[in-house]
Write a protein that holds these residues in place. Structure first.
Motif, PDB file in Angstrom:
ATOM      1  N   VAL A   1     -18.295 -39.611  31.246  1.00 49.09           N
ATOM      2  CA  VAL A   1     -18.825 -38.280  31.511  1.00 49.09           C
ATOM      3  C   VAL A   1     -19.548 -37.787  30.260  1.00 49.09           C
ATOM      4  CG1 VAL A   1     -16.744 -37.056  30.735  1.00 49.09           C
ATOM      5  CG2 VAL A   1     -18.240 -36.002  32.451  1.00 49.09           C
ATOM      6  N   PHE A   2     -20.624 -37.035  30.470  1.00 48.93           N
ATOM      7  CA  PHE A   2     -21.305 -36.341  29.383  1.00 48.93           C
ATOM      8  C   PHE A   2     -20.800 -34.898  29.338  1.00 48.93           C
ATOM      9  CE2 PHE A   2     -24.549 -39.622  30.262  1.00 48.93           C
ATOM     10  CZ  PHE A   2     -24.779 -40.084  28.977  1.00 48.93           C
ATOM     11  N   VAL A   3     -20.584 -34.405  28.128  1.00 48.86           N
ATOM     12  CA  VAL A   3     -20.231 -33.006  27.919  1.00 48.86           C
ATOM     13  C   VAL A   3     -21.352 -32.366  27.110  1.00 48.86           C
ATOM     14  CG1 VAL A   3     -18.557 -31.378  26.994  1.00 48.86           C
ATOM     15  CG2 VAL A   3     -17.776 -33.569  27.918  1.00 48.86           C
ATOM     16  N   ALA A   4     -21.922 -31.285  27.633  1.00 52.57           N
ATOM     17  CA  ALA A   4     -23.028 -30.606  26.966  1.00 52.57           C
ATOM     18  C   ALA A   4     -22.605 -29.200  26.570  1.00 52.57           C
ATOM     19  CB  ALA A   4     -24.245 -30.555  27.874  1.00 52.57           C
ATOM     20  N   VAL A   5     -22.831 -28.853  25.303  1.00 53.21           N
ATOM     21  CA  VAL A   5     -22.522 -27.520  24.785  1.00 53.21           C
ATOM     22  C   VAL A   5     -23.844 -26.867  24.397  1.00 53.21           C
ATOM     23  CG1 VAL A   5     -21.224 -26.175  23.092  1.00 53.21           C
ATOM     24  CG2 VAL A   5     -20.326 -28.377  23.894  1.00 53.21           C
ATOM     25  N   GLU A   6     -24.197 -25.779  25.067  1.00 55.20           N
ATOM     26  CA  GLU A   6     -25.428 -25.057  24.741  1.00 55.20           C
ATOM     27  C   GLU A   6     -25.097 -23.962  23.745  1.00 55.20           C
ATOM     28  OE1 GLU A   6     -29.168 -22.727  26.895  1.00 55.20           O
ATOM     29  OE2 GLU A   6     -27.543 -23.583  28.099  1.00 55.20           O
ATOM     30  N   LEU A   7     -25.945 -23.835  22.710  1.00 53.39           N
ATOM     31  CA  LEU A   7     -25.651 -22.962  21.580  1.00 53.39           C
ATOM     32  C   LEU A   7     -26.867 -22.127  21.210  1.00 53.39           C
ATOM     33  CD1 LEU A   7     -24.308 -25.946  19.509  1.00 53.39           C
ATOM     34  CD2 LEU A   7     -22.812 -24.249  20.566  1.00 53.39           C
ATOM     35  N   ALA A   8     -26.616 -21.058  20.483  1.00 51.15           N
ATOM     36  CA  ALA A   8     -27.669 -20.290  19.832  1.00 51.15           C
ATOM     37  C   ALA A   8     -27.345 -20.250  18.344  1.00 51.15           C
ATOM     38  CB  ALA A   8     -27.758 -18.879  20.395  1.00 51.15           C
ATOM     39  N   TRP A   9     -28.254 -20.764  17.515  1.00 52.22           N
ATOM     40  CA  TRP A   9     -28.033 -20.836  16.075  1.00 52.22           C
ATOM     41  C   TRP A   9     -28.981 -19.865  15.382  1.00 52.22           C
ATOM     42  CZ3 TRP A   9     -25.019 -21.646  12.258  1.00 52.22           C
ATOM     43  CH2 TRP A   9     -25.486 -21.974  10.978  1.00 52.22           C
ATOM     44  N   THR A  10     -28.413 -18.928  14.623  1.00 51.54           N
ATOM     45  CA  THR A  10     -29.204 -17.947  13.896  1.00 51.54           C
ATOM     46  C   THR A  10     -28.986 -18.149  12.401  1.00 51.54           C
ATOM     47  OG1 THR A  10     -28.893 -16.361  15.708  1.00 51.54           O
ATOM     48  CG2 THR A  10     -29.707 -15.494  13.611  1.00 51.54           C
ATOM     49  N   PRO A  11     -29.926 -18.782  11.699  1.00 47.69           N
ATOM     50  CA  PRO A  11     -29.735 -19.021  10.266  1.00 47.69           C
ATOM     51  C   PRO A  11     -29.777 -17.730   9.471  1.00 47.69           C
ATOM     52  CG  PRO A  11     -31.871 -19.852  11.007  1.00 47.69           C
ATOM     53  CD  PRO A  11     -31.168 -19.340  12.210  1.00 47.69           C
ATOM     54  N   ARG A  12     -29.021 -17.734   8.378  1.00 49.93           N
ATOM     55  CA  ARG A  12     -28.934 -16.557   7.524  1.00 49.93           C
ATOM     56  C   ARG A  12     -29.378 -16.940   6.112  1.00 49.93           C
ATOM     57  NH1 ARG A  12     -23.765 -16.115   7.266  1.00 49.93           N
ATOM     58  NH2 ARG A  12     -23.548 -15.282   9.384  1.00 49.93           N
ATOM     59  N   GLY A  13     -30.311 -16.182   5.548  1.00 52.78           N
ATOM     60  CA  GLY A  13     -30.744 -16.434   4.175  1.00 52.78           C
ATOM     61  C   GLY A  13     -31.894 -17.407   4.087  1.00 52.78           C
ATOM     62  N   GLU A  14     -31.811 -18.531   4.770  1.00 54.04           N
ATOM     63  CA  GLU A  14     -32.882 -19.528   4.796  1.00 54.04           C
ATOM     64  C   GLU A  14     -32.735 -20.368   6.056  1.00 54.04           C
ATOM     65  OE1 GLU A  14     -32.438 -21.896   1.312  1.00 54.04           O
ATOM     66  OE2 GLU A  14     -30.585 -22.838   1.967  1.00 54.04           O
ATOM     67  N   SER A  15     -33.823 -21.034   6.444  1.00 49.91           N
ATOM     68  CA  SER A  15     -33.775 -21.871   7.638  1.00 49.91           C
ATOM     69  C   SER A  15     -32.793 -23.016   7.417  1.00 49.91           C
ATOM     70  CB  SER A  15     -35.160 -22.418   7.965  1.00 49.91           C
ATOM     71  OG  SER A  15     -35.651 -23.210   6.897  1.00 49.91           O
ATOM     72  N   SER A  16     -32.101 -23.409   8.467  1.00 50.66           N
ATOM     73  CA  SER A  16     -31.091 -24.455   8.340  1.00 50.66           C
ATOM     74  C   SER A  16     -30.867 -25.127   9.683  1.00 50.66           C
ATOM     75  CB  SER A  16     -29.772 -23.869   7.809  1.00 50.66           C
ATOM     76  OG  SER A  16     -29.316 -22.833   8.659  1.00 50.66           O
ATOM     77  N   ASP A  17     -30.275 -26.313   9.617  1.00 52.86           N
ATOM     78  CA  ASP A  17     -30.002 -27.106  10.812  1.00 52.86           C
ATOM     79  C   ASP A  17     -28.507 -27.228  11.035  1.00 52.86           C
ATOM     80  OD1 ASP A  17     -32.685 -27.512  10.471  1.00 52.86           O
ATOM     81  OD2 ASP A  17     -32.508 -29.617   9.897  1.00 52.86           O
ATOM     82  N   LEU A  18     -28.139 -27.564  12.265  1.00 56.42           N
ATOM     83  CA  LEU A  18     -26.804 -28.071  12.557  1.00 56.42           C
ATOM     84  C   LEU A  18     -26.950 -29.574  12.730  1.00 56.42           C
ATOM     85  CD1 LEU A  18     -25.339 -25.516  15.137  1.00 56.42           C
ATOM     86  CD2 LEU A  18     -24.858 -25.671  12.696  1.00 56.42           C
ATOM     87  N   THR A  19     -26.416 -30.337  11.808  1.00 52.85           N
ATOM     88  CA  THR A  19     -26.609 -31.788  11.839  1.00 52.85           C
ATOM     89  C   THR A  19     -25.317 -32.575  11.998  1.00 52.85           C
ATOM     90  OG1 THR A  19     -26.541 -31.884   9.426  1.00 52.85           O
ATOM     91  CG2 THR A  19     -28.707 -31.631  10.457  1.00 52.85           C
ATOM     92  N   TYR A  20     -24.165 -31.907  11.899  1.00 53.03           N
ATOM     93  CA  TYR A  20     -22.884 -32.597  12.078  1.00 53.03           C
ATOM     94  C   TYR A  20     -22.222 -32.112  13.362  1.00 53.03           C
ATOM     95  CZ  TYR A  20     -17.967 -33.825  11.554  1.00 53.03           C
ATOM     96  OH  TYR A  20     -16.692 -34.310  11.768  1.00 53.03           O
ATOM     97  N   ALA A  21     -21.747 -33.057  14.149  1.00 56.26           N
ATOM     98  CA  ALA A  21     -20.968 -32.725  15.343  1.00 56.26           C
ATOM     99  C   ALA A  21     -19.903 -33.799  15.525  1.00 56.26           C
ATOM    100  CB  ALA A  21     -21.856 -32.640  16.575  1.00 56.26           C
ATOM    101  N   ALA A  22     -18.773 -33.408  16.074  1.00 53.17           N
ATOM    102  CA  ALA A  22     -17.697 -34.364  16.313  1.00 53.17           C
ATOM    103  C   ALA A  22     -16.868 -33.895  17.498  1.00 53.17           C
ATOM    104  CB  ALA A  22     -16.816 -34.521  15.081  1.00 53.17           C
TER     105      ALA A  22
END
Length: 202
Positions: free
Chosen positions: A82-103
């Motif tokens: 099965v695939f599990v999908a989590v939809e998110l809203a990411w609002t960076p603070r101070g400077e642009s940034s990514d979410l690159t780690y997931a587990a």
């Protein structure tokens, strides 16, 4: 002629040595172990909630699943699990940034990290503008038996997540949810990342 006796060393030096040893042992007991102190600060969050991380705010919009997923602009993928999908809203603070780690933290206590912005288990999330939310999605392929009670951890730094805080998304999924996902015939459409999901402030 008087005979001078041998002078004893002052007791102060010995006392200081003993005190230093005692103090060192006490400090060693008080300080956290290396493994504990190197862990990131974790912020639990449920669907509909927002985790305030050091470099931004992460809102959990939805959790869904299916045996097949259709990424935006990509080929449909089918899983024996099965695939599990989590939809998110990411609002960076101070400077642009990514979410690159997931587990995926499954119900057996295993931690299964996944990286990359595409593939069967991936996280796509780039905050292009400071203080403006971007749509993101984390998708992971898993054994259906491991999903009920599982969570997904997310952090900005993939190589060394200790330098920021980490959101731990409680999926809130039970066995009936997984069974329903497995019976779904149509692929689950995954939203396109990097798309702003709210009206920009004027």
């Amino acid at each position: 002629m008087s005979v001078l006796g041998l002078r004893r060393p002052p007791a102060t030096a010995g006392v200081l040595v003993v005190l230093a040893l005692v103090l060192g042992q006490w400090l060693h007991q008080q300080l956290p172990e290396r493994a504990q102190s190197s862990r990131p600060f974790e912020e639990p969050v449920a669907v509909g909630g927002t985790a305030a991380l050091r470099s931004g705010d992460l809102e959990v919009l939805s959790v869904d699943g299916a045996r097949s997923v259709a990424p935006a602009g990509g080929a449909t993928m089918v899983s024996p699990g099965v695939f599990v999908a989590v939809e998110l809203a990411w609002t960076p603070r101070g400077e642009s940034s990514d979410l690159t780690y997931a587990a995926l933290r499954d119900n057996a206590g295993r931690v299964l990290p996944f990286f990359g912005t595409s593939g069967r288990s991936s996280v796509s999330c780039t905050g292009l503008m400071v203080d403006r939310p971007a749509r993101c999605v984390a998708v992971v392929e898993a054994d259906p038996r491991s999903v009920p009670g599982a969570s997904v951890a997310l952090a900005p730094l993939g190589l060394d997540e200790r330098w920021d805080s980490m959101a731990v998304v409680e999926l809130g999924v039970d066995a009936s949810d997984v069974e329903r996902w497995q019976e779904r015939e149509e692929p689950l459409e995954l939203p396109a990342p990097r798309e702003l999901i709210r009206t920009e402030a004027s």
